[in-house]
Design a protein around this motif. Structure first.
Motif, PDB file in Angstrom:
ATOM      1  N   MET A   1      42.136  68.196  69.233  1.00 22.02           N
ATOM      2  CA  MET A   1      43.242  68.856  68.553  1.00 22.02           C
ATOM      3  C   MET A   1      43.064  68.716  67.050  1.00 22.02           C
ATOM      4  N   ARG A   2      43.404  69.765  66.313  1.00 23.24           N
ATOM      5  CA  ARG A   2      43.289  69.721  64.869  1.00 23.24           C
ATOM      6  C   ARG A   2      44.237  68.693  64.277  1.00 23.24           C
ATOM      7  N   THR A   3      43.800  68.097  63.166  1.00 29.28           N
ATOM      8  CA  THR A   3      44.592  67.030  62.566  1.00 29.28           C
ATOM      9  C   THR A   3      45.683  67.552  61.636  1.00 29.28           C
ATOM     10  N   ASP A   4      45.602  68.846  61.258  1.00 37.54           N
ATOM     11  CA  ASP A   4      46.570  69.372  60.301  1.00 37.54           C
ATOM     12  C   ASP A   4      47.621  70.268  60.953  1.00 37.54           C
ATOM     13  N   VAL A   5      47.710  70.239  62.275  1.00 44.20           N
ATOM     14  CA  VAL A   5      48.659  71.117  62.965  1.00 44.20           C
ATOM     15  C   VAL A   5      50.090  70.647  62.728  1.00 44.20           C
ATOM     16  N   LYS A   6      51.006  71.594  62.566  1.00 46.19           N
ATOM     17  CA  LYS A   6      52.402  71.256  62.342  1.00 46.19           C
ATOM     18  C   LYS A   6      53.067  70.838  63.656  1.00 46.19           C
ATOM     19  N   PRO A   7      53.930  69.812  63.634  1.00 50.73           N
ATOM     20  CA  PRO A   7      54.627  69.393  64.855  1.00 50.73           C
ATOM     21  C   PRO A   7      55.381  70.529  65.527  1.00 50.73           C
ATOM     22  N   SER A   8      55.963  71.416  64.739  1.00 51.07           N
ATOM     23  CA  SER A   8      56.721  72.524  65.319  1.00 51.07           C
ATOM     24  C   SER A   8      55.838  73.417  66.168  1.00 51.07           C
ATOM     25  N   LYS A   9      54.566  73.563  65.789  1.00 51.62           N
ATOM     26  CA  LYS A   9      53.646  74.385  66.573  1.00 51.62           C
ATOM     27  C   LYS A   9      53.329  73.724  67.919  1.00 51.62           C
ATOM     28  N   ILE A  10      53.219  72.392  67.915  1.00 54.96           N
ATOM     29  CA  ILE A  10      52.955  71.675  69.158  1.00 54.96           C
ATOM     30  C   ILE A  10      54.136  71.826  70.108  1.00 54.96           C
ATOM     31  N   PRO A 103      45.390  73.165  76.769  1.00 50.95           N
ATOM     32  CA  PRO A 103      44.362  73.967  76.090  1.00 50.95           C
ATOM     33  C   PRO A 103      43.978  75.221  76.881  1.00 50.95           C
ATOM     34  N   LYS A 104      43.805  75.074  78.191  1.00 49.00           N
ATOM     35  CA  LYS A 104      43.421  76.224  79.015  1.00 49.00           C
ATOM     36  C   LYS A 104      44.536  77.269  79.045  1.00 49.00           C
ATOM     37  N   TRP A 105      45.790  76.802  79.186  1.00 47.28           N
ATOM     38  CA  TRP A 105      46.906  77.755  79.262  1.00 47.28           C
ATOM     39  C   TRP A 105      47.023  78.545  77.960  1.00 47.28           C
ATOM     40  N   LEU A 106      46.918  77.846  76.830  1.00 46.61           N
ATOM     41  CA  LEU A 106      47.030  78.541  75.548  1.00 46.61           C
ATOM     42  C   LEU A 106      45.853  79.490  75.321  1.00 46.61           C
ATOM     43  N   ALA A 107      44.651  79.052  75.676  1.00 46.91           N
ATOM     44  CA  ALA A 107      43.477  79.914  75.487  1.00 46.91           C
ATOM     45  C   ALA A 107      43.610  81.214  76.267  1.00 46.91           C
ATOM     46  N   ILE A 117      46.197  75.087  67.060  1.00 50.04           N
ATOM     47  CA  ILE A 117      46.317  73.704  67.526  1.00 50.04           C
ATOM     48  C   ILE A 117      44.973  73.078  67.854  1.00 50.04           C
ATOM     49  N   TYR A 118      44.104  73.833  68.528  1.00 45.41           N
ATOM     50  CA  TYR A 118      42.881  73.237  69.055  1.00 45.41           C
ATOM     51  C   TYR A 118      41.605  73.674  68.376  1.00 45.41           C
ATOM     52  N   GLU A 119      41.559  74.899  67.837  1.00 46.27           N
ATOM     53  CA  GLU A 119      40.312  75.392  67.282  1.00 46.27           C
ATOM     54  C   GLU A 119      39.833  74.461  66.186  1.00 46.27           C
ATOM     55  N   GLY A 120      38.576  73.960  66.335  1.00 48.88           N
ATOM     56  CA  GLY A 120      38.018  73.060  65.336  1.00 48.88           C
ATOM     57  C   GLY A 120      38.279  71.601  65.601  1.00 48.88           C
ATOM     58  N   GLY A 121      38.995  71.272  66.651  1.00 48.90           N
ATOM     59  CA  GLY A 121      39.318  69.878  66.904  1.00 48.90           C
ATOM     60  C   GLY A 121      38.102  68.992  67.069  1.00 48.90           C
ATOM     61  N   GLU A 122      37.163  69.434  67.926  1.00 53.59           N
ATOM     62  CA  GLU A 122      35.951  68.648  68.138  1.00 53.59           C
ATOM     63  C   GLU A 122      35.099  68.622  66.872  1.00 53.59           C
ATOM     64  N   PHE A 123      35.087  69.760  66.164  1.00 53.61           N
ATOM     65  CA  PHE A 123      34.326  69.799  64.923  1.00 53.61           C
ATOM     66  C   PHE A 123      34.908  68.831  63.909  1.00 53.61           C
ATOM     67  N   ASP A 124      36.236  68.822  63.778  1.00 52.18           N
ATOM     68  CA  ASP A 124      36.878  67.911  62.838  1.00 52.18           C
ATOM     69  C   ASP A 124      36.546  66.462  63.156  1.00 52.18           C
TER      70      ASP A 124
END
Length: 288
Positions: A1-10, A103-107, A117-124
């Motif tokens: 999961m991305r580290t800069d995601v807003k709580p409201s988005k989660i 992750p699967k449901w959102l994708a 929320i997730y794009e770039g999480g592993e990269f980050d």
């Protein structure tokens, strides 16, 4: 999961998936696993709206998810099916993520929200490891490259490619002790890679034939060198910033991410190998 995601988005993502997926039994199970079973049962409308298919069901889901996912112990202001939230409690979120296969449901159902929320999480996570290794080795310049790479992959892939080449140059020169802008630092990536690998005993020629897995190690080390060369060539071909090209070719985000992730992994490898090499060397004898 991305580290800069807003709580409201989660909260929004979990609520959307729960509205589409949870039945009464799953709501109760979710309540028990998170320690909010009483809140789920006592909510004035949640289960009733679910059973009757009422129009306010989604609002009720948002209401209960905000209560469950908010930081424990925080004082919140109750509104009409809403709470004021400033963060996310990690354990309840993990339960929601697992039960909903989030992750699967959102994708599959809300790709824009998945990307937020997730794009770039592993990269980050890979960039985090790079920065941690650089900090241990005392390479402050790496932070600047990492920040540009993080931003570039989301907004400007060419910037990310260009910064990846600069990152590799910075790391390889640090391994070789080349600092400043003197003539000795004016070397291209292939030469820097060969010298750095040789100095650390990482070149294919430094692997003895009698070592376990010698053939495989030679192939891996050769591939590492080729990976670094190709990153530089990708930038030099106009896919990265740095040459002031007009109407240069563009690179899709997926390919840029692959190239940049490989460059980050290679840079981290050289930093950690250099740290291990320094640690293994005997300390210099004190002057007599």
């Amino acid at each position: 999961m991305r580290t800069d995601v807003k709580p409201s988005k989660i909260i929004l993502a979990v609520a959307k998936a729960a509205e589409a997926s949870f039945n009464r039994g799953q709501w109760l199970e979710f309540g028990y696993e998170t320690g909010f079973a009483d809140e789920v049962r006592s909510h004035p409308r949640l289960l009733r709206s679910l059973d009757w298919g009422d129009d306010d069901y989604y609002a009720c889901v948002l209401d209960i998810m905000e209560e469950i996912l908010r930081p424990q112990g925080r004082t919140v202001r109750h509104g009409s099916y809403g709470l004021v939230v400033t963060g996310i409690s990690p354990e309840p979120f993990k339960v929601a993520e697992r039960m909903l296969n989030l992750p699967k449901w959102l994708a599959e159902n809300d790709r824009p929200l998945y990307d937020e929320i997730y794009e770039g999480g592993e990269f980050d996570a890979g960039v985090d490891e790079l920065q941690a290794a650089a900090e241990r080795l005392g390479l402050p310049d790496v932070d600047a490259h990492a920040a540009r790479i993080r931003k570039g992959l989301r907004d400007d892939p060419a910037q990310a490619i260009g910064s990846s080449k600069e990152l590799l140059e910075t790391v390889l020169k640090a391994v070789l002790g080349l600092h400043g802008n003197g003539p000795e630092t004016k070397k291209e990536i292939p030469a820097l890679t060969k010298q750095a690998s040789a100095s650390l005993g990482l070149d294919a020629g430094g692997v003895r034939a009698d070592e376990p897995g010698a053939e495989q190690r030679k192939k891996v080390l050769g591939s590492l060198a080729q990976l670094v060369f190709n990153t530089a060539e990708l930038r030099n071909a106009g896919y990265g910033t740095g040459h002031g090209l007009s109407r240069g070719p563009s690179l899709d985000v997926a390919t840029a991410r692959l190239a940049v992730s490989a460059a980050v992994a290679a840079a981290t490898f050289y930093i950690e190998a250099h740290a291990a090499d320094r640690k293994a060397r005997p300390a210099p004898s004190p002057p007599t």
